[in-house]
Each structure stands twice: as structure tokens, then as C-alpha cells.
Write a protein that holds these residues in place. Sequence first.
Motif, short mmCIF file in Angstrom:
data_model
loop_
_atom_site.label_atom_id
_atom_site.label_comp_id
_atom_site.label_asym_id
_atom_site.label_seq_id
_atom_site.Cartn_x
_atom_site.Cartn_y
_atom_site.Cartn_z
N ARG A 174 -3.27 -7.77 3.07
CA ARG A 174 -4.64 -7.23 2.96
C ARG A 174 -5.18 -7.30 1.54
NH1 ARG A 174 -5.40 -2.29 7.25
NH2 ARG A 174 -5.00 -3.57 9.10
N ARG A 189 -6.57 -1.82 -11.85
CA ARG A 189 -7.59 -2.60 -11.13
C ARG A 189 -8.53 -3.28 -12.11
NH1 ARG A 189 -10.66 0.27 -6.50
NH2 ARG A 189 -11.11 -1.85 -5.86
N ALA A 198 -11.30 4.57 -1.97
CA ALA A 198 -11.78 3.20 -2.21
C ALA A 198 -12.04 2.92 -3.68
CB ALA A 198 -13.05 2.94 -1.39
N GLY A 199 -12.24 3.95 -4.47
CA GLY A 199 -12.42 3.76 -5.90
C GLY A 199 -11.14 3.37 -6.63
N TYR A 200 -10.02 3.51 -5.95
CA TYR A 200 -8.72 3.22 -6.57
C TYR A 200 -7.96 2.10 -5.88
CZ TYR A 200 -9.65 7.78 -8.59
OH TYR A 200 -10.25 8.82 -9.26
N PHE A 201 -8.33 1.79 -4.63
CA PHE A 201 -7.56 0.84 -3.84
C PHE A 201 -8.42 -0.25 -3.25
CE2 PHE A 201 -5.19 4.85 -3.68
CZ PHE A 201 -3.96 4.42 -4.15
N ASP A 202 -7.86 -1.45 -3.22
CA ASP A 202 -8.52 -2.58 -2.58
C ASP A 202 -8.30 -2.56 -1.07
OD1 ASP A 202 -9.47 -4.00 -5.01
OD2 ASP A 202 -7.32 -4.05 -5.44
N ALA A 203 -7.25 -1.89 -0.62
CA ALA A 203 -6.96 -1.77 0.81
C ALA A 203 -6.30 -0.43 1.08
CB ALA A 203 -6.04 -2.91 1.26
N LEU A 204 -6.60 0.11 2.25
CA LEU A 204 -5.99 1.36 2.71
C LEU A 204 -5.25 1.05 4.00
CD1 LEU A 204 -9.08 3.72 2.24
CD2 LEU A 204 -7.18 3.36 0.64
N LYS A 228 -11.57 8.24 2.77
CA LYS A 228 -11.52 6.79 2.58
C LYS A 228 -12.48 6.35 1.48
CE LYS A 228 -9.74 5.28 7.03
NZ LYS A 228 -9.99 4.48 8.25
N ALA A 229 -13.65 6.94 1.45
CA ALA A 229 -14.62 6.61 0.41
C ALA A 229 -14.10 6.99 -0.97
CB ALA A 229 -15.96 7.30 0.69
N GLU A 230 -13.46 8.14 -1.06
CA GLU A 230 -12.88 8.59 -2.34
C GLU A 230 -11.76 7.67 -2.79
OE1 GLU A 230 -10.20 12.33 -3.86
OE2 GLU A 230 -11.81 12.77 -2.45
#
Length: 127
Positions: free
Chosen positions: A81, A29, A53-59, A49-51
Motif C-alpha cells: 500500500r 515523511r 492521515a497526517g502521519y501515515f501514507d496508509a492505514l 483516520k483523518a488525524e
Amino acid sequence: MLKGLLVDYAGVLTDPEAHLLYDYLREARARGTRTALVSNAAGAGASMKAELAGYFDALVFSGEVGVAKPDREIYLIAAERIGLAAASCVFVDDAARNVRGAAEAGLVGVHHVTVAATLGELTALFS
């Protein structure tokens, strides 16, 4: 040119050496690679999801989008996405049928067996 990395959760990011994959995701990233989690789970709680989000632009959770791997649509949703065409994305999963589904949708598939092998393939693909 490959610009996106889509990753399964269970079996890949739950691997005993997954911390190395998380490190790779963070570094990817930082280099501008767009990332997405693609999971057949119903969803995830706010803290997870918050955890992530530090690694992914979309879940992308199948329970939230109404389609599951290996259906090609879930990979196309994930690519969309993160703002990329499927052909510019790599998908990593420990289930061969899901990797085949991604390849049929136009993505490059990586079958996760070990963290070392997966990191080797990703390094070759994104170099």
C-alpha cells in the motif's frame, strides 16, 4: 536501503512519550520515507483516520483487510500500500511476536520498549 516505516498503534503510539514518535513520523515523511500504520484493530472512525492521515501514507487495520499480526500477509499488504517491497521497510511494535512475524515476512523489526530506544534504533536504521 530502507524507505518505509510501518508502526503499530496500541502500545507504541499510545506510549506516554508518543508525541516524540509522532514528531519523528512527520519528519521522516518530509524526508521521503513512506509510512503506514499497521493495527490489529477492527478499524477506526473517520475522525481518527483523518488525524492519522497526517502521519501515515496508509492505514492498515486487520478488521478491514481480514488478516492480523503476526500473520506475514498483513505486513506485505502494508508495504504494498505504500508502494515498497517488504525488504525496504522497518516495522515497530511493542509485541515481540509481531516483530518476529514482520521479520519472517522480510521486514526489519524493531521491538518497542521505550520511545528513546525506538528512536535510537530508527535513527541508526534510516541514517
